[in-house]
Design a protein around this motif. Structure first.
Motif, PDB file in Angstrom:
ATOM      1  N   ALA A 287      33.716  59.929  83.739  1.00 53.29           N
ATOM      2  CA  ALA A 287      35.075  60.429  83.965  1.00 53.29           C
ATOM      3  C   ALA A 287      35.050  61.905  84.347  1.00 53.29           C
ATOM      4  N   LEU A 288      34.218  62.688  83.682  1.00 51.03           N
ATOM      5  CA  LEU A 288      34.074  64.095  84.044  1.00 51.03           C
ATOM      6  C   LEU A 288      33.483  64.244  85.442  1.00 51.03           C
ATOM      7  N   LEU A 289      32.482  63.427  85.727  1.00 47.16           N
ATOM      8  CA  LEU A 289      31.824  63.490  87.028  1.00 47.16           C
ATOM      9  C   LEU A 289      32.781  63.102  88.151  1.00 47.16           C
ATOM     10  N   GLY A 290      33.641  62.116  87.903  1.00 53.51           N
ATOM     11  CA  GLY A 290      34.594  61.670  88.908  1.00 53.51           C
ATOM     12  C   GLY A 290      35.906  62.406  88.887  1.00 53.51           C
ATOM     13  N   MET A 297      35.601  58.292  90.175  1.00 54.48           N
ATOM     14  CA  MET A 297      34.902  57.657  89.055  1.00 54.48           C
ATOM     15  C   MET A 297      34.093  56.451  89.517  1.00 54.48           C
ATOM     16  N   GLY A 298      34.590  55.746  90.549  1.00 54.69           N
ATOM     17  CA  GLY A 298      33.816  54.637  91.099  1.00 54.69           C
ATOM     18  C   GLY A 298      32.508  55.117  91.701  1.00 54.69           C
ATOM     19  N   LEU A 303      26.613  56.149  91.160  1.00 62.27           N
ATOM     20  CA  LEU A 303      25.538  57.143  91.074  1.00 62.27           C
ATOM     21  C   LEU A 303      24.787  57.011  89.762  1.00 62.27           C
ATOM     22  N   TRP A 304      25.520  56.793  88.678  1.00 61.56           N
ATOM     23  CA  TRP A 304      24.874  56.637  87.367  1.00 61.56           C
ATOM     24  C   TRP A 304      23.969  55.402  87.354  1.00 61.56           C
ATOM     25  N   GLY A 305      24.488  54.310  87.925  1.00 63.33           N
ATOM     26  CA  GLY A 305      23.659  53.118  88.017  1.00 63.33           C
ATOM     27  C   GLY A 305      22.436  53.335  88.887  1.00 63.33           C
TER      28      GLY A 305
END
Length: 380
Positions: A287-290, A297-298, A303-305
């Motif tokens: 949420a912070l990243l997006g 956030m999508g 990116l996290w995956g």
């Protein structure tokens, strides 16, 4: 004034592009420096990650992994939009998934009926668990951070109590889990050449659309943001702060209840002692990243995956396994810092532009738009 508005709009576009660009450059620079200090080649690591992540099976894996991450981020973002820190998403989705699995394993309804029932039970349990913190916050002023953390521990203990043979679970060799949900109640999948994509990606997309519409295009969303900005000002304009806080926490918990559905309905078919944990805390970072934006956030979830998928390959290439965690932390910090720096710079820039425009008009030397001119001058 028209010229000033056009200039400000261009400034906003530049700032919107500058923030993510600065974050990416900063993250790459710091990550490369960390790898260099440990004696590893950062450019080779990036090449390995890109090559492995571009494979078809990796892409499907990343999408499936991103589904619960995205739902968790949306649940967190609902609270973030009004300065509520719902750190209890982890407990909320686990309680929701557990009782939804119990209900799903006990029913033998047709799939098109049972699947909605399971999803609604999960959303209701998540909303109730989150609503406890919302009620205490709105009526007693208790910090939602403290209550949601405590509720996480209570959720874990509650599940451990019921997840025992002879209570609400059964044993299958070394795994204790709830009764299996009938195959007819498993969610559909999208077939690919490698492995299927979970059909619960549709739920994630719908949740994102609902989040964008509700918070950005409705009166409730305006009230929610107003309460987050200033509670006294919101109350003065007729907004019920108590009702808004409780409703926001209920919505956050309802979305959190969906986080476990990809695992429950597309993978395991039950809730066992190997059910994934920690997704709620990952949602905070995403949420912070997006930046609490539905599309942002999508992209952050993907990116996290991607980092998790390619990180396993880096280990086979001789890189430390902790490097992925370092990269994730650096990226989140870089994004938060970059957006804040760009926001402050943009604010000062706009204030300076407005000051220059007003000073020029006061001196009679600045350009005037047709909106500011006398009608006789325009016709002449």
């Amino acid at each position: 004034m028209t010229t000033l508005l056009k200039r400000v709009d261009r400034e906003k576009l530049v700032l919107a592009l500058a923030a993510p660009l600065l974050a990416v450059v900063t993250a790459l620079a710091i990550t490369s420096a960390v790898m260099g200090l440990t004696g590893d080649n950062p450019f080779r690591a990036y090449q390995v990650m890109v090559d492995f992540g571009s494979k078809s099976d990796s892409q499907v894996w990343i999408i499936n992994k991103a589904i619960p991450y995205y739902l968790s981020a949306v649940a967190v973002a609902v609270g973030f939009r009004m300065n509520l820190f719902n750190i209890g998403v982890d407990g909320q989705y686990r309680v929701a998934a557990f009782f939804a699995a119990v209900v799903g394993g006990a029913l033998t309804l047709p799939g098109f009926v049972q699947i909605p029932v399971i999803i609604l039970v999960a959303m209701a349990c998540g909303a109730i668990w989150s609503g406890i913190a919302g009620y205490l916050k709105a009526t007693r002023g208790v910090s939602e951070v403290i209550t949601t953390i405590m509720l996480n521990f209570i959720a874990g203990s509650l599940i451990s109590y019921f997840l025992q043979e002879g209570r609400l679970a059964e044993r299958d060799e070394n795994i204790i889990h709830t009764p299996d949900i009938p195959d007819s109640s498993h969610f559909f999948e999208f077939s690919t050449q490698v492995q299927p994509i979970h059909g619960t990606v549709v739920i994630a997309v719908l949740a994102g659309i609902a989040y964008w519409f509700l918070l950005g295009r409705t009166r409730f969303g305006f009230d929610l943001r107003a309460v987050g900005r200033s509670q006294p000002a919101a109350e003065a304009s007729g907004v019920s702060v108590t009702r808004t806080v409780i409703t926001a926490m209920l919505l956050s918990g309802a979305v959190a209840g969906l986080v476990g559905m990809p695992t429950l309905l597309n993978e395991s078919g039950n809730y066992g002692n190997d059910f994934p944990e920690g997704i709620g805390f990952t949602g905070i970072a995403i949420a912070l990243l997006g930046r609490n934006h539905a599309v942002g956030m999508g992209l952050a979830a993907l990116l996290w995956g991607f980092l998790e998928r390619t990180g396993t390959q880096l280990e086979f290439e001789g890189y430390p396994q902790e490097i992925v965690g370092v990269m994730q932390g650096i990226i989140v910090l870089s994004v938060v810092v970059a957006y804040e720096l760009v926001r402050r710079w943009g604010l000062r820039r706009q204030q300076r532009l407005v000051g220059e425009e007003l000073a020029a008009r006061a001196a009679g030397t600045g350009p005037r738009s047709t909106d500011d001119q006398d009608p006789a001058e325009v016709s002449a």
